[in-house]
Design a protein around this motif. Sequence first.
Motif, PDB file in Angstrom:
ATOM      1  N   HIS A  32       0.841  -1.196   0.000  1.00  0.00           N
ATOM      2  CA  HIS A  32       0.000   0.000   0.000  1.00  0.00           C
ATOM      3  C   HIS A  32       0.881   1.253   0.000  1.00  0.00           C
ATOM      4  CE1 HIS A  32      -3.129  -2.838   0.663  1.00  0.00           C
ATOM      5  NE2 HIS A  32      -2.797  -3.092   1.915  1.00  0.00           N
ATOM      6  N   THR A  33       0.268   2.378  -0.351  1.00  0.00           N
ATOM      7  CA  THR A  33       1.045   3.629  -0.418  1.00  0.00           C
ATOM      8  C   THR A  33       0.621   4.573   0.693  1.00  0.00           C
ATOM      9  OG1 THR A  33       1.265   3.462  -2.803  1.00  0.00           O
ATOM     10  CG2 THR A  33       1.521   5.651  -1.867  1.00  0.00           C
ATOM     11  N   VAL A  34       1.601   5.108   1.403  1.00  0.00           N
ATOM     12  CA  VAL A  34       1.309   6.166   2.381  1.00  0.00           C
ATOM     13  C   VAL A  34       1.946   7.436   1.841  1.00  0.00           C
ATOM     14  CG1 VAL A  34       1.630   6.956   4.744  1.00  0.00           C
ATOM     15  CG2 VAL A  34       1.416   4.522   4.277  1.00  0.00           C
ATOM     16  N   ALA A  35       1.159   8.488   1.677  1.00  0.00           N
ATOM     17  CA  ALA A  35       1.697   9.734   1.110  1.00  0.00           C
ATOM     18  C   ALA A  35       1.301  10.906   1.999  1.00  0.00           C
ATOM     19  CB  ALA A  35       1.153   9.936  -0.292  1.00  0.00           C
ATOM     20  N   ARG A  36       2.084  11.980   1.891  1.00  0.00           N
ATOM     21  CA  ARG A  36       1.686  13.196   2.608  1.00  0.00           C
ATOM     22  C   ARG A  36       1.131  14.157   1.573  1.00  0.00           C
ATOM     23  NH1 ARG A  36       5.376  17.723   5.399  1.00  0.00           N
ATOM     24  NH2 ARG A  36       3.720  18.950   6.358  1.00  0.00           N
ATOM     25  N   LEU A  37      -0.129  14.533   1.792  1.00  0.00           N
ATOM     26  CA  LEU A  37      -0.785  15.417   0.840  1.00  0.00           C
ATOM     27  C   LEU A  37      -0.336  16.854   1.055  1.00  0.00           C
ATOM     28  CD1 LEU A  37      -2.885  14.845  -1.311  1.00  0.00           C
ATOM     29  CD2 LEU A  37      -4.666  15.340   0.333  1.00  0.00           C
ATOM     30  N   GLY A  38       0.053  17.158   2.271  1.00  0.00           N
ATOM     31  CA  GLY A  38       0.464  18.520   2.629  1.00  0.00           C
ATOM     32  C   GLY A  38      -0.012  18.783   4.039  1.00  0.00           C
ATOM     33  N   GLY A  39       0.597  19.766   4.730  1.00  0.00           N
ATOM     34  CA  GLY A  39       0.178  20.111   6.096  1.00  0.00           C
ATOM     35  C   GLY A  39       0.075  18.882   6.980  1.00  0.00           C
ATOM     36  N   ASP A  40      -1.079  18.728   7.630  1.00  0.00           N
ATOM     37  CA  ASP A  40      -1.259  17.563   8.516  1.00  0.00           C
ATOM     38  C   ASP A  40      -2.162  16.519   7.853  1.00  0.00           C
ATOM     39  OD1 ASP A  40      -3.574  19.003   8.601  1.00  0.00           O
ATOM     40  OD2 ASP A  40      -3.871  18.857  10.762  1.00  0.00           O
ATOM     41  N   GLU A  41      -2.188  16.539   6.523  1.00  0.00           N
ATOM     42  CA  GLU A  41      -3.043  15.587   5.798  1.00  0.00           C
ATOM     43  C   GLU A  41      -2.210  14.481   5.150  1.00  0.00           C
ATOM     44  OE1 GLU A  41      -7.107  17.444   4.086  1.00  0.00           O
ATOM     45  OE2 GLU A  41      -5.286  17.947   2.988  1.00  0.00           O
ATOM     46  N   PHE A  42      -2.635  13.256   5.349  1.00  0.00           N
ATOM     47  CA  PHE A  42      -1.970  12.096   4.753  1.00  0.00           C
ATOM     48  C   PHE A  42      -2.995  11.299   3.954  1.00  0.00           C
ATOM     49  CE2 PHE A  42       0.368  13.299   8.481  1.00  0.00           C
ATOM     50  CZ  PHE A  42       1.702  13.110   8.135  1.00  0.00           C
ATOM     51  N   VAL A  43      -2.498  10.586   2.944  1.00  0.00           N
ATOM     52  CA  VAL A  43      -3.397   9.724   2.165  1.00  0.00           C
ATOM     53  C   VAL A  43      -2.797   8.331   2.113  1.00  0.00           C
ATOM     54  CG1 VAL A  43      -4.239   9.225  -0.159  1.00  0.00           C
ATOM     55  CG2 VAL A  43      -4.464  11.510   0.762  1.00  0.00           C
ATOM     56  N   ILE A  44      -3.654   7.348   2.283  1.00  0.00           N
ATOM     57  CA  ILE A  44      -3.195   5.955   2.156  1.00  0.00           C
ATOM     58  C   ILE A  44      -3.993   5.303   1.037  1.00  0.00           C
ATOM     59  CG2 ILE A  44      -3.033   3.733   3.332  1.00  0.00           C
ATOM     60  CD1 ILE A  44      -3.063   5.795   5.905  1.00  0.00           C
ATOM     61  N   ILE A  45      -3.287   4.731   0.084  1.00  0.00           N
ATOM     62  CA  ILE A  45      -3.980   3.985  -0.983  1.00  0.00           C
ATOM     63  C   ILE A  45      -3.915   2.515  -0.601  1.00  0.00           C
ATOM     64  CG2 ILE A  45      -4.100   3.496  -3.446  1.00  0.00           C
ATOM     65  CD1 ILE A  45      -2.239   5.831  -3.952  1.00  0.00           C
ATOM     66  N   LEU A  46      -5.055   1.921  -0.423  1.00  0.00           N
ATOM     67  CA  LEU A  46      -5.110   0.477  -0.136  1.00  0.00           C
ATOM     68  C   LEU A  46      -5.400  -0.244  -1.444  1.00  0.00           C
ATOM     69  CD1 LEU A  46      -7.149   0.197   3.162  1.00  0.00           C
ATOM     70  CD2 LEU A  46      -4.700   0.293   2.819  1.00  0.00           C
ATOM     71  N   GLU A  47      -4.486  -1.103  -1.829  1.00  0.00           N
ATOM     72  CA  GLU A  47      -4.659  -1.791  -3.114  1.00  0.00           C
ATOM     73  C   GLU A  47      -5.257  -3.164  -2.909  1.00  0.00           C
ATOM     74  OE1 GLU A  47      -1.417  -1.739  -5.800  1.00  0.00           O
ATOM     75  OE2 GLU A  47      -0.669   0.163  -5.029  1.00  0.00           O
ATOM     76  N   ASP A  48      -6.134  -3.530  -3.835  1.00  0.00           N
ATOM     77  CA  ASP A  48      -6.669  -4.884  -3.920  1.00  0.00           C
ATOM     78  C   ASP A  48      -7.111  -5.429  -2.566  1.00  0.00           C
ATOM     79  OD1 ASP A  48      -7.377  -7.331  -4.723  1.00  0.00           O
ATOM     80  OD2 ASP A  48      -5.369  -8.030  -5.264  1.00  0.00           O
ATOM     81  N   ILE A  49      -8.223  -4.853  -2.077  1.00  0.00           N
ATOM     82  CA  ILE A  49      -8.693  -5.320  -0.763  1.00  0.00           C
ATOM     83  C   ILE A  49     -10.002  -6.089  -0.909  1.00  0.00           C
ATOM     84  CG2 ILE A  49      -7.503  -3.715   0.747  1.00  0.00           C
ATOM     85  CD1 ILE A  49     -10.019  -1.935   0.594  1.00  0.00           C
ATOM     86  N   GLY A  50     -10.251  -6.620  -2.070  1.00  0.00           N
ATOM     87  CA  GLY A  50     -11.430  -7.480  -2.216  1.00  0.00           C
ATOM     88  C   GLY A  50     -12.145  -7.278  -3.523  1.00  0.00           C
ATOM     89  N   THR A  51     -13.233  -8.021  -3.675  1.00  0.00           N
ATOM     90  CA  THR A  51     -14.008  -7.879  -4.908  1.00  0.00           C
ATOM     91  C   THR A  51     -15.399  -7.364  -4.600  1.00  0.00           C
ATOM     92  OG1 THR A  51     -14.417 -10.215  -4.650  1.00  0.00           O
ATOM     93  CG2 THR A  51     -12.915  -9.592  -6.411  1.00  0.00           C
ATOM     94  N   CYS A  52     -15.822  -7.453  -3.353  1.00  0.00           N
ATOM     95  CA  CYS A  52     -17.166  -6.933  -3.049  1.00  0.00           C
ATOM     96  C   CYS A  52     -17.055  -5.868  -1.957  1.00  0.00           C
ATOM     97  CB  CYS A  52     -18.091  -8.058  -2.616  1.00  0.00           C
ATOM     98  SG  CYS A  52     -17.661  -8.708  -1.002  1.00  0.00           S
ATOM     99  N   ASP A  53     -18.119  -5.061  -1.880  1.00  0.00           N
ATOM    100  CA  ASP A  53     -18.120  -3.937  -0.944  1.00  0.00           C
ATOM    101  C   ASP A  53     -17.842  -4.394   0.485  1.00  0.00           C
ATOM    102  OD1 ASP A  53     -18.659  -2.399  -3.016  1.00  0.00           O
ATOM    103  OD2 ASP A  53     -20.756  -1.985  -2.504  1.00  0.00           O
ATOM    104  N   GLU A  54     -18.428  -5.550   0.801  1.00  0.00           N
ATOM    105  CA  GLU A  54     -18.354  -5.980   2.199  1.00  0.00           C
ATOM    106  C   GLU A  54     -16.923  -6.329   2.622  1.00  0.00           C
ATOM    107  OE1 GLU A  54     -20.343  -9.155   5.148  1.00  0.00           O
ATOM    108  OE2 GLU A  54     -21.248  -8.935   3.166  1.00  0.00           O
ATOM    109  N   THR A  55     -16.244  -7.134   1.795  1.00  0.00           N
ATOM    110  CA  THR A  55     -14.882  -7.508   2.181  1.00  0.00           C
ATOM    111  C   THR A  55     -13.973  -6.283   2.158  1.00  0.00           C
ATOM    112  OG1 THR A  55     -14.488  -8.197  -0.076  1.00  0.00           O
ATOM    113  CG2 THR A  55     -14.841  -9.944   1.511  1.00  0.00           C
ATOM    114  N   ALA A  56     -14.183  -5.420   1.128  1.00  0.00           N
ATOM    115  CA  ALA A  56     -13.348  -4.218   1.038  1.00  0.00           C
ATOM    116  C   ALA A  56     -13.579  -3.332   2.259  1.00  0.00           C
ATOM    117  CB  ALA A  56     -13.650  -3.462  -0.243  1.00  0.00           C
ATOM    118  N   ALA A  57     -14.862  -3.181   2.644  1.00  0.00           N
ATOM    119  CA  ALA A  57     -15.178  -2.334   3.794  1.00  0.00           C
ATOM    120  C   ALA A  57     -14.538  -2.901   5.058  1.00  0.00           C
ATOM    121  CB  ALA A  57     -16.685  -2.227   3.965  1.00  0.00           C
ATOM    122  N   GLN A  58     -14.559  -4.230   5.152  1.00  0.00           N
ATOM    123  CA  GLN A  58     -13.972  -4.828   6.353  1.00  0.00           C
ATOM    124  C   GLN A  58     -12.459  -4.612   6.401  1.00  0.00           C
ATOM    125  OE1 GLN A  58     -15.233  -8.897   6.682  1.00  0.00           O
ATOM    126  NE2 GLN A  58     -17.374  -8.282   6.731  1.00  0.00           N
ATOM    127  N   ALA A  59     -11.826  -4.799   5.232  1.00  0.00           N
ATOM    128  CA  ALA A  59     -10.366  -4.612   5.192  1.00  0.00           C
ATOM    129  C   ALA A  59     -10.009  -3.164   5.513  1.00  0.00           C
ATOM    130  CB  ALA A  59      -9.831  -5.009   3.826  1.00  0.00           C
TER     131      ALA A  59
END
Length: 802
Positions: A442-469
């Motif tokens: 996964h990617t952890v990035a700093r967007l600026g200031g006190d804001e960070f973004v995390i990209i979670l890759e491939d965490i499922g195929t349906c909403d439920e599993t993705a939401a749980q992950a």
Amino acid sequence: MYYAGKEDRGFATDNSAASGKNRNAFRAFLDAIARLFSPRGASYKDSYFLYAFSQRYRNNSYDLSRAYDGAQSYTMNMRPNESDEANRLEALHAYDILDSAPEDGFDQLVMLGATLCGTSMAVLCFVDSEREWRKAVFGTAVIEVPRAESICARMIDAREALVVSDFHSARIFDKAPIGWRFFAGAPIVTAEGFILGTLCVMDEKPHTMVAAQMDGLKALAQQAMARLELRRYQRQGPELQRDRFCQLADSMPHIVWSADRDGTIDFANHSIVEYAGLRYASDIGKLWSELLHPDDFSRTLEAWEQSVQTGEIFSAEYRLRRGSDNAYRWHIAKGIPVRDDQGNITKWYGTTTDIHDMKLAHEEIGRLAFFDTLTGLPNRQLLMDRLAHTVTLHDRIGRTGAVLLLDLDHFKNINDTIGHDNGDLLLVLVAKRLLASVADRHTVARLGGDEFVIILEDIGTCDETAAQAATKLARNILDALNASFNLDGYERHITPSIGIAFFGSPAQSITELLKRADLAMYQAKAAGRNTMRFFDPAIQEAALVRASLEAELRQGLARQEFVLFYQPQMNSAGNVIGLEALVRWNNPHRGMVSPADFILLAEDTGLILPLGRWVLEEACRMLVFLTANSSTRHLSVAVNVSALQFRQPDFVAVVLDVLHSSGAHPGRLKIELTESLLLEDIEGAIQKINELKKHGVRFSLDDFGTGYSSLTYLKRLPFNQIKIDQSFVHNILNDPRDLAIANTIIALGQTLHVAVIAEGVETSTQRDLLAQCGCTLFQGYFFSRPLPEAQLQDFLRRHLAA
Ligand SMILES: Nc1nc2c(ncn2[C@@H]2O[C@H](COP(=O)(O)OP(=O)(O)OP(=O)(O)O)[C@@H](O)[C@H]2O)c(=O)[nH]1
């Protein structure tokens, strides 16, 4: 490979070197080197010599020293004995230039001089004993001037470069030259310091020269000298050319080399001796592969093979070990393949240049462009690139990913109370904790200031599993950041608000995606901060339900709301032979909750560990109770163990501990494992099962037939019992395939001497059919539903063998 007698020079000195073939090869070498330095592909005649000579010539400097009224002269910093006119003339005659025919190259230099200085006349002249002789002229037809009248000769005698803006006012000569008022001259100086003549510009009108024009004129004079050297060089024999070449090659800062088809280096200049700390340049032939960084070897070889196959220029970047400190430094090598008379490529001539500092600088520039300087995390630019790429990829492969936008709560207060520097430090520590909370992919990035973004890759195929992950990860982050930070010697606290948005198929724009995550993050702030929110309301709702169920589950454990039900297991004579312990949750609001509704959540949250231990303890308590009564002492109790429980390194110790402290008979405890649980680490599973079996504990393979049903398990895993899954039993009367599977499992059990029990038996017909197939053990509603402890006593009284 052949090698020169002068081993630190490199070129072969055998007689054949003078042969036409070698001369051709030698010329080809020069040409190749010249092409390396000349992007337009000029021949060595045009560029190699000019380059090499100007490098040396640059060492002679000119300092502005005196100014006349209207005239400036430049002192020439020359050898001490250059006043020796006889030597100077000898040097001049060695170039064999006097009275030679005009040559384009020199004519062009003169024309360039006039254009550069904006004058009507320019001359390249050499000063002989009696005359000034002009090799090239522009704007005048005069080729010779008596030495006594030559201003250039005066320049040479005075050893001064000269600019006379106006002869009328300068009055530094007895007699001004006829027809000129302006003169500027730059000397033609040999590498040894002899002034042979000048490149000068003249005009009928007065003029001023700016420094850049004077510098340009001097550069042209250097080019004239280099061309003169080249001219002389071309007139020399091959031996002299070779020596001269070696001198020049050695004066170059690059490693100059030639190599055979198989890559063996058969010539290198002195630079390799200095760089690699070799004794002789010739050693490079055998030591080359030791100097090359092992990681760059195959790539370099590939580039070489490519050049051999295609005849294209060899080009490779690699690291070479430096002799002085054994440090590897990046170099770029380029080699030009040269063909023999038959058109076959036989040699590569090339240079290798140290680009280490430049490469590091480029890398640093790249790092600065794409990484946040404070935290070292990818910056907004890199984040956007990766996000765009990831979103497209997920659309293509039909998987779901998520963007988590995290903003620290009241971060401004940190800056205001303990200062911006500590604020910075906190941002760095937060970045570290974020990195530690997510997997590498996964990617952890700093967007600026006190804001960070995390990209979670491939965490499922349906909403439920993705939401749980995503929930699980966001939880980890919340936990990680909620732990205090040590700043400035004090414990400080900071919390995050996290907004989550999903991406998948169809792909949406990354701007939209970030906007969604941002909106969700603001909802998290509005909900009181230190929490997470999903952009999708349905997912948010499901997440809330899950969160409250989890909270209740925790409470339920603490308040001992769980109970064990027992389902009897029967033999073909209709007698009870054991019980399966099944957990139920007696929730005060929801009533009796089935394991299907909470076991997965308990596994996800890790609550299965305390719950599993409790089940084991209760089952053992029941075993002790059964053992106390002679009619029930033979009954076993089966307990289901979850994957997470079984994978705990202390699983065996926990089971033995519970058995020991309860006083239950290990031989009456049966542990039920599912197939999927065994997949991950079969060796570890075998070890754990065997260890517990040593103490008498028995094992049953649950749900056999639903998973991979590998016969390897049956062969390798020492189970005492296999369970036919209820899904096969359910349709056994209608679906011949289910009957066939049940039959096969029973036959397997008989062959391997492992007991087989059918679960989910609901009717007598099912029981009879299974019995016909050879099954002797049963469990299911036909005999009894799972019973609470109180009702179990009744059942046992009625169904125990007399
Ligand atoms: N130390 C430090 N502070 C920064 C940096 N970049 C931005 N800031 C400060 O971070 C603070 C961000 O504040 P906000 O996110 O708007 O507000 P907040 O105080 O965190 O409050 P909420 O977000 O509403 O919880 C501002 O005070 C910025 O000046 C930085 O690189 N270092």
